[in-house]
Design an enzyme around this catalytic site. Structure first.
Site, PDB file in Angstrom:
ATOM      1  N   PRO A 138       0.785  -1.239   0.000  1.00  0.00           N
ATOM      2  CA  PRO A 138       0.000   0.000   0.000  1.00  0.00           C
ATOM      3  C   PRO A 138       0.816   1.288   0.000  1.00  0.00           C
ATOM      4  CG  PRO A 138      -0.004  -0.981   2.191  1.00  0.00           C
ATOM      5  CD  PRO A 138       0.727  -1.936   1.305  1.00  0.00           C
ATOM      6  N   LYS A 139       2.171   1.196   0.096  1.00  0.00           N
ATOM      7  CA  LYS A 139       2.950   2.441   0.135  1.00  0.00           C
ATOM      8  C   LYS A 139       3.789   2.631  -1.123  1.00  0.00           C
ATOM      9  CE  LYS A 139       2.695   3.248   4.923  1.00  0.00           C
ATOM     10  NZ  LYS A 139       3.306   3.568   6.202  1.00  0.00           N
ATOM     11  N   ASN A 140       3.330   2.079  -2.205  1.00  0.00           N
ATOM     12  CA  ASN A 140       4.044   2.148  -3.477  1.00  0.00           C
ATOM     13  C   ASN A 140       3.314   3.143  -4.381  1.00  0.00           C
ATOM     14  OD1 ASN A 140       3.981   1.458  -6.333  1.00  0.00           O
ATOM     15  ND2 ASN A 140       5.168  -0.366  -5.877  1.00  0.00           N
TER      16      ASN A 140
END
Lengths: 362, 367
Positions: A138-140
């Protein structure tokens, strides 16, 4: 990881014990056929037409990443496809493998989008695919951008709010998630339930700065902050939250942010309400807010004829007292800053010495 | 927490291990294991962290400048013979597309090869840090590539084929224009509008309008305006004072990036440098900042991590050093807060620009 098999047309007779149930194998070795054995692309018949393209870092590579054979093999074939700009299902399938190995490679994602359009792939299936990837990573940046593109092509944001809410349930401050949420809401005008959503999050964690930001975002784009009744409602909301959790910069930033342009000292009764709160729910943020109220009163004093010199002197004294309290007791980490603010305020009001000048660095 | 430790342990904690950090960056420049695969397309930024880190440590003598310069130039996307790809020029992050190694032009035609704005920025920085004179940079091509990335709203894409667009890439673009001494690479007014539009109600900057304020984006905003020479034109004194307040409230021990978030070593630079550009870094608490940064130092392998007892990485290792440099750590070189290279490297940039202006002037050409 599942492998792909390259079943040759030839079946080879095995010299194995016939007791074992062995299937036809695909090479000439004296081996068992193992359907789970991963096959490099360079060994797959249906890829034999393509010349793999290795990475070329020259004689002295820098920050070289030591890839496994499998990794290199996948990307050597990715590079080959890219060079020919091949538009095919096998290319599309390979992008998924490349993404699994490195979901941060923006070229792979771009090529996949080219193929999605060239091959008119099922975009609803792509939504399911990107949903799964974002849940894992989710942090890409690339995965969120890809999702946005697919949503735009489909012109269908109907899954977004629920999906983002799910991601936020795992990390309520994920910057990518909030950014995507703001884009969806603004683009497709999905304002209706957002304030409710924000309040739910603030109930779970009143210190969630992202949720406070979202509150401001929603209100400023819908009702706005000009109507006095609404402003009063928001002031009350802030003060209620502050009473629950006094040491919460987000709530104080929201209160100040909402009122600073009209002037903190222009809001009738606000100063008194904050002063009352000071007795039981003090914090560095409350004191800083008081300072800002006093500073605003002093700055706007030139406009108001009914402020006596005595009153102004008193306001200045109170402001300097707050600086002193913050510097020496309540916010000592910022001691030098509060002392500097006190000096600057004195100078501004004194009109003799100019406040310390700022130089532009270039 | 600190009060419970013995005095000896306290001393250990505040001991700056210079040599470990030098070796950390040396190893970074060599080979990384496969688990770093996600860094492939951004390898040039990793080189920048290592080189600038070594520069801050005054340890550039440990590397072979020539071979490094050659490798960086191999990443330049040069114009093809017919110059049809000008809008895609700049620097790549790595060789991941598969272009054959070459440090000279003309460029190779490839359907997917293009520069990336952050790689062009860190590529140029890395070259100047290594003392290169940028004579092999096709400046006009870089600027053409840059112009192709700017949107109507003033923000920039990272790559011409499209990507997310936000304030980070405005900073990269501003740094590129600054170093090349040529602002034709962007519509400055539009960029300024995007920046000022990103100012949040709480007086920090978000990644774009309406978004949550954040230490990293605040740095991008303020540093860009400083590089443009437009800080006080774009923002009023009142706004600047409010921004100062938002920034200085980020200090908790070290600094965090957003209210109510944990402190993280890298913000000692992002927020610290912003405060320095706004002339109020002197009013922060140096001791607490230093103690926090050093608590994230990896005493075994060198480098710094975002938090104590975490794995170090090149970004935090570099920015941790920059954070220490800002507070005047004795063995470290000074860092130019807007350009994020050492003062020494910055002076080299200034000398280069002087040379360019002189040669342009002497030929009677307009620069």
């Amino acid at each position: 990881m599942s492998g792909a098999e390259d079943l040759s047309n030839k079946s080879v007779e095995l010299k194995e014990d016939k007791q074992f149930d062995v299937e036809a194998e695909d090479n000439l070795e004296d081996d068992y056929f193992d359907p789970t054995r991963y096959l490099f692309y360079r060994d797959r018949k249906e890829w034999a037409d393509l010349e793999p393209v290795p990475q070329d870092d020259g004689p002295n590579p820098v920050v070289k990443i030591a890839y496994s054979e499998k990794f290199s093999d996948v990307f050597d074939y990715f590079r080959a496809l890219l060079k020919n700009d091949e538009r095919s299902d096998r290319a599309f399938a390979l992008t998924a493998e490349a993404i699994e190995l490195n979901a941060a490679n923006y070229t792979v994602w771009h090529y996949r989008r080219v193929l999605l359009q060239a091959l008119t792939k099922d975009l609803r299936e792509e939504m399911r695919y990107i949903t799964a990837i974002i849940e894992e990573q989710p942090k890409n940046y690339q995965v969120w951008h890809h999702r946005r593109m697919v949503v735009e092509w489909l012109k269908d944001p109907s899954e977004e709010l629920e999906f983002i809410a799910d991601i936020l349930s795992q990390d309520a401050k994920n910057y990518h998630a909030w950014q995507h949420r703001q884009w969806v809401i603004q683009e497709y005008k999905l304002w209706d339930s957002e304030l409710e959503f924000v309040e739910t999050l603030l109930e779970e964690d009143v210190r969630n700065n992202s949720a406070w930001n979202q509150r401001h975002f929603v209100i400023s784009h819908t009702t706005g902050f000009s109507e006095p009744a609404l402003v009063e409602r928001e002031i009350q909301y802030c003060l209620t939250q502050i009473k629950k959790a006094p040491h919460n910069e987000s709530a104080w930033n929201y209160l100040k942010g909402m009122l600073q342009d009209q002037g903190l000292s222009s809001v009738p009764g606000l100063l008194e309400r904050v002063l009352r709160l000071k007795e039981t729910h003090c914090s560095p943020y409350l004191l800083a807010f008081l300072f800002d109220c006093y500073e605003d009163a002093l700055e706007n004093s030139s406009q108001e004829e009914n402020k006596s010199d005595e009153e102004l002197k008193e306001t200045l004294e109170k402001a300097l007292e707050i600086c002193h309290l913050l510097a020496h007791e309540k916010d000592t980490i910022r001691k030098e800053y509060w002392l500097f603010l006190g000096r600057s305020l004195k100078n501004k009001q004194g009109a003799d010495e100019p406040a310390p000048g700022q130089q532009e660095r270039s | 927490m600190a009060e419970e430790e013995s005095q000896f342990e306290e001393f250990e904690q505040i001991d700056f291990l210079r040599d470990r950090h030098v070796r950390f960056f040396q190893r970074t420049l060599q080979v990384l294991p496969e688990r770093y695969a996600s860094l492939e397309t951004t390898r040039l930024t990793i080189i920048f962290f290592a080189l600038s880190g070594l520069d801050v440590l005054d340890a550039l003598d440990v590397i072979d400048r020539k071979t490094m310069i050659e490798w960086i130039y191999s990443l330049q996307v040069l114009p093809t013979e017919d110059e049809a790809n000008l809008s895609r020029c700049g620097f790549r992050g790595s060789s991941h597309i598969g272009i054959p190694y070459s440090t000279k032009g003309p460029g190779v035609l490839h359907p997917y090869d293009s520069g990336h704005v952050a790689m062009t920025y860190t590529g140029l920085c890395s070259l100047v840090i290594l003392g290169d004179d940028l004579s092999r940079v096709d400046k006009q091509a870089c600027l053409a590539g840059l112009r192709a990335l700017q949107l109507e709203d003033g923000s920039f894409y990272a790559v011409p084929e499209g990507s997310e667009n936000d304030i980070r890439f405005i900073y990269c673009a501003a740094s590129i224009c600054y170093m090349l001494d040529d602002w034709s690479g962007m519509d400055m007014q539009k960029a300024i509008e995007y920046i000022t539009g990103s100012l949040s109600y709480d007086n920090g900057f978000g990644q774009g309008a309406g978004r949550e304020s954040h230490g990293g984006w605040t740095y991008c905003a303020i540093a860009s305006l400083c590089l443009m020479g437009r800080l006080e034109e774009a923002l009023s004194q009142r706004e600047l004072d409010r921004i100062r307040r938002w920034c200085i409230m980020r200090q908790q021990s070290g600094f965090h990036g957003r209210p109510n978030k944990p402190v993280d070593t890298c913000y000692s630079f992002w927020v610290g440098a912003t405060l320095e550009l706004l002339d109020v870094f002197q009013y922060t608490n140096f001791d607490k900042n230093r103690s926090f940064i050093l608590s994230t130092q990896d005493r075994l392998v060198g480098g710094f991590a975002k938090w104590p007892d975490s794995h170090p990485d090149p970004l935090h290792a570099y920015l941790g050093l920059c954070g220490l440099s800002l507070i005047g750590e004795p063995s470290l070189r000074k860092v130019h807060p807007a350009l994020n290279i050492t003062q020494r490297a910055f002076e080299h940039v200034q000398q280069l620009q002087q040379t360019w202006r002189e040669s342009a002037g002497s030929c009677g050409r307009q620069h």
